[in-house]
Write an enzyme that holds these catalytic residues in place. Structure first.
Site, PDB file in Angstrom:
ATOM      1  CE1 TYR A  61      -1.687   3.373   2.760  1.00 33.64           C
ATOM      2  CE2 TYR A  61      -3.429   2.827   1.201  1.00 33.64           C
ATOM      3  CZ  TYR A  61      -2.871   3.691   2.124  1.00 33.64           C
ATOM      4  OH  TYR A  61      -3.495   4.894   2.411  1.00 33.64           O
TER       5      TYR A  61
HETATM    6  N1  LIG Z   1      -9.156   7.323   6.272  1.00 32.14           N
HETATM    7  C1  LIG Z   1      -7.952   7.701   6.686  1.00 32.14           C
HETATM    8  O1  LIG Z   1      -7.708   7.920   7.902  1.00 32.14           O
HETATM    9  C2  LIG Z   1      -6.849   7.868   5.674  1.00 32.14           C
HETATM   10  C3  LIG Z   1      -7.127   7.868   4.318  1.00 32.14           C
HETATM   11  N2  LIG Z   1      -6.093   8.034   3.414  1.00 32.14           N
HETATM   12  C4  LIG Z   1      -6.420   8.091   1.978  1.00 32.14           C
HETATM   13  O2  LIG Z   1      -7.491   9.020   1.791  1.00 32.14           O
HETATM   14  C5  LIG Z   1      -8.363   8.549   0.742  1.00 32.14           C
HETATM   15  C6  LIG Z   1      -9.775   8.403   1.298  1.00 32.14           C
HETATM   16  O3  LIG Z   1      -9.731   7.522   2.420  1.00 32.14           O
HETATM   17  P1  LIG Z   1     -11.073   6.731   2.855  1.00 32.14           P
HETATM   18  O4  LIG Z   1     -12.223   7.634   2.681  1.00 32.14           O
HETATM   19  O5  LIG Z   1     -10.817   6.093   4.175  1.00 32.14           O
HETATM   20  O6  LIG Z   1     -11.115   5.623   1.694  1.00 32.14           O
HETATM   21  P2  LIG Z   1     -12.029   4.295   1.567  1.00 32.14           P
HETATM   22  O7  LIG Z   1     -11.238   3.128   2.079  1.00 32.14           O
HETATM   23  O8  LIG Z   1     -13.351   4.583   2.127  1.00 32.14           O
HETATM   24  O9  LIG Z   1     -12.070   4.118  -0.049  1.00 32.14           O
HETATM   25  C7  LIG Z   1     -12.504   5.171  -0.862  1.00 32.14           C
HETATM   26  C8  LIG Z   1     -13.176   4.603  -2.079  1.00 32.14           C
HETATM   27  O10 LIG Z   1     -12.250   3.954  -2.945  1.00 32.14           O
HETATM   28  C9  LIG Z   1     -13.044   3.216  -3.850  1.00 32.14           C
HETATM   29  N3  LIG Z   1     -12.302   2.099  -4.433  1.00 32.14           N
HETATM   30  C10 LIG Z   1     -11.642   1.114  -3.781  1.00 32.14           C
HETATM   31  N4  LIG Z   1     -11.159   0.218  -4.663  1.00 32.14           N
HETATM   32  C11 LIG Z   1     -11.533   0.627  -5.902  1.00 32.14           C
HETATM   33  C12 LIG Z   1     -11.375   0.124  -7.222  1.00 32.14           C
HETATM   34  N5  LIG Z   1     -10.730  -1.018  -7.446  1.00 32.14           N
HETATM   35  N6  LIG Z   1     -11.913   0.827  -8.257  1.00 32.14           N
HETATM   36  C13 LIG Z   1     -12.580   1.983  -8.038  1.00 32.14           C
HETATM   37  N7  LIG Z   1     -12.774   2.521  -6.811  1.00 32.14           N
HETATM   38  C14 LIG Z   1     -12.267   1.839  -5.762  1.00 32.14           C
HETATM   39  C15 LIG Z   1     -14.244   2.684  -3.061  1.00 32.14           C
HETATM   40  O11 LIG Z   1     -15.416   2.825  -3.872  1.00 32.14           O
HETATM   41  P3  LIG Z   1     -16.772   1.966  -3.577  1.00 32.14           P
HETATM   42  O12 LIG Z   1     -17.049   2.179  -2.117  1.00 32.14           O
HETATM   43  O13 LIG Z   1     -17.807   2.578  -4.450  1.00 32.14           O
HETATM   44  O14 LIG Z   1     -16.450   0.525  -3.905  1.00 32.14           O
HETATM   45  C16 LIG Z   1     -14.257   3.570  -1.801  1.00 32.14           C
HETATM   46  O15 LIG Z   1     -15.478   4.214  -1.587  1.00 32.14           O
HETATM   47  C17 LIG Z   1      -7.750   7.246   0.257  1.00 32.14           C
HETATM   48  O16 LIG Z   1      -6.939   7.480  -0.869  1.00 32.14           O
HETATM   49  C18 LIG Z   1      -6.897   6.781   1.427  1.00 32.14           C
HETATM   50  O17 LIG Z   1      -5.827   5.926   1.018  1.00 32.14           O
HETATM   51  C19 LIG Z   1      -4.785   8.130   3.808  1.00 32.14           C
HETATM   52  C20 LIG Z   1      -4.473   8.101   5.140  1.00 32.14           C
HETATM   53  C21 LIG Z   1      -5.483   8.057   6.166  1.00 32.14           C
HETATM   54  N1  LIG Z   2      -8.245   3.404   1.317  1.00 28.87           N
HETATM   55  C1  LIG Z   2      -7.960   3.628   2.619  1.00 28.87           C
HETATM   56  N2  LIG Z   2      -6.719   3.985   2.985  1.00 28.87           N
HETATM   57  C2  LIG Z   2      -6.444   4.200   4.300  1.00 28.87           C
HETATM   58  C3  LIG Z   2      -7.426   4.059   5.269  1.00 28.87           C
HETATM   59  C4  LIG Z   2      -8.732   3.676   4.858  1.00 28.87           C
HETATM   60  O1  LIG Z   2      -9.654   3.519   5.690  1.00 28.87           O
HETATM   61  N3  LIG Z   2      -8.941   3.462   3.539  1.00 28.87           N
HETATM   62  N4  LIG Z   2      -7.145   4.306   6.594  1.00 28.87           N
HETATM   63  C5  LIG Z   2      -5.928   4.698   6.967  1.00 28.87           C
HETATM   64  C6  LIG Z   2      -5.682   5.157   8.393  1.00 28.87           C
HETATM   65  O2  LIG Z   2      -4.338   5.123   8.721  1.00 28.87           O
HETATM   66  C7  LIG Z   2      -6.454   4.375   9.444  1.00 28.87           C
HETATM   67  O3  LIG Z   2      -5.841   3.196   9.681  1.00 28.87           O
HETATM   68  C8  LIG Z   2      -6.540   5.181  10.716  1.00 28.87           C
HETATM   69  O4  LIG Z   2      -7.352   6.256  10.521  1.00 28.87           O
HETATM   70  C9  LIG Z   2      -4.787   4.705   6.028  1.00 28.87           C
HETATM   71  N5  LIG Z   2      -5.208   4.561   4.663  1.00 28.87           N
END
Ligand SMILES: NC(=O)C1=CN([C@@H]2O[C@H](COP(=O)(O)OP(=O)(O)OC[C@H]3O[C@@H](n4cnc5c(N)ncnc54)[C@H](OP(=O)(O)O)[C@@H]3O)[C@@H](O)[C@H]2O)C=CC1
Ligand SMILES: Nc1nc2c(c(=O)[nH]1)N=C([C@H](O)[C@@H](O)CO)CN2
Length: 236
Positions: A148
């Site tokens: 990742y």
């Molecule tokens: N949440 C956090 O604390 C953190 C998040 N991030 C980054 O921020 C961004 C948003 O995070 P978060 O909201 O938690 O993300 P999610 O894990 O909720 O994923 C976001 C969306 O990605 C889509 N997705 C996943 N796989 C595919 C695929 N193969 N093709 C098309 N779409 C896809 C999904 O669409 P669907 O649901 O419609 O399938 C999902 O809704 C991400 O890039 C994540 O890596 C980074 C660090 C921390």
């Molecule tokens: N696609 C995603 N990427 C990441 C997520 C997630 O929920 N979806 N979450 C993190 C955070 O580090 C989480 O572990 C704590 O908020 C990192 N990337």
């Protein structure tokens, strides 16, 4: 008010949905991508947000999405690459997971940016933007999410290359979040673990990412940067 739409991938939930709704509240036409039809997608449609199906798991499906995007709009104000597959490495090396994260985090932004550049150039507004949502681990590594982190590092590197290639017409920047939102099943122990890694202990929620998106969209003199939104982990 923006006339050309802003595309945000993976806008059906969590950070992407929050930013899509704020962009719409600010008067931007918004296009999200989703994979799974569900009530949240219909709710976004009811707000006036366009939802396009997209699966970024293969080159063919990425190119098929791009063709549908081009049949839907002739211009874009911005593209925000938010979609992500978050998979740990436990249970041994899994090439399929690595390949999937490469597709979603690197190949999809690469192909969409190159093929949709003309849509951004057709935007009559003074600024056009690409924003990559990466991760703190892109620059610092992750022992439990190696594939990742590596694919997010590739996206961060694409930011540098494309910022130079697309200047001065299109700004290209990244936001590197850490610990923004918890997931289902994350308990108090995990929350304490996250807080212990930040100089500013909190799990702030999607507002802080939206603030970064708004800043980058409004800044005419910023390109090629990665904006860390991580509570100061690097100084902890
Ligand atoms: N949440 C956090 O604390 C953190 C998040 N991030 C980054 O921020 C961004 C948003 O995070 P978060 O909201 O938690 O993300 P999610 O894990 O909720 O994923 C976001 C969306 O990605 C889509 N997705 C996943 N796989 C595919 C695929 N193969 N093709 C098309 N779409 C896809 C999904 O669409 P669907 O649901 O419609 O399938 C999902 O809704 C991400 O890039 C994540 O890596 C980074 C660090 C921390
Ligand atoms: N696609 C995603 N990427 C990441 C997520 C997630 O929920 N979806 N979450 C993190 C955070 O580090 C989480 O572990 C704590 O908020 C990192 N990337």
């Amino acid at each position: 008010m923006s006339q050309s739409p802003i595309l945000i991938t993976g806008g059906g939930q969590r950070l992407g949905r929050y930013c899509a709704e704020r962009l719409h509240d600010d008067g931007h036409p918004v296009i999200i991508t989703y994979r799974r039809e569900r009530p949240a997608i219909e709710a976004l449609r009811k707000r006036g947000i366009t939802a396009l199906y997209a699966d970024f798991s293969s080159e063919a499906s990425i190119l098929e999405f791009i063709a549908r995007l081009k049949s839907h709009t002739h211009a874009l104000r911005a593209i925000i690459h938010n979609a992500s597959h978050w998979q740990h490495d436990e249970g041994g090396a899994c090439g399929e997971d690595f390949a999937l994260m490469f597709q979603v985090h690197m190949q999809a932004p690469y192909l969409i940016n190159l093929h949709a550049r003309a849509l951004l150039m057709a935007c009559p507004e003074p600024m056009r933007d690409i924003i990559h949502i990466t991760d703190y681990s892109a620059a610092h590594g992750s022992q439990r999410h190696m594939a990742y982190a590596a694919t997010k590092a590739g996206l961060e590197n694409l930011t540098l290359s494309m910022a130079g290639r697309f200047a001065p017409d299109i700004k290209v920047n990244a936001i590197a979040p850490a610990g923004i939102m918890l997931n289902a099943g994350d308990g108090d122990d995990y929350l304490a673990h996250l807080n212990s890694k930040s100089a500013l202990p909190a799990v702030p929620g999607p507002m802080v990412i939206w603030q970064g998106v708004r800043y980058l969209l409004d800044s005419a003199f910023v390109t090629g940067i990665t904006l860390p939104v991580d509570g100061g982990r690097h100084v902890k």
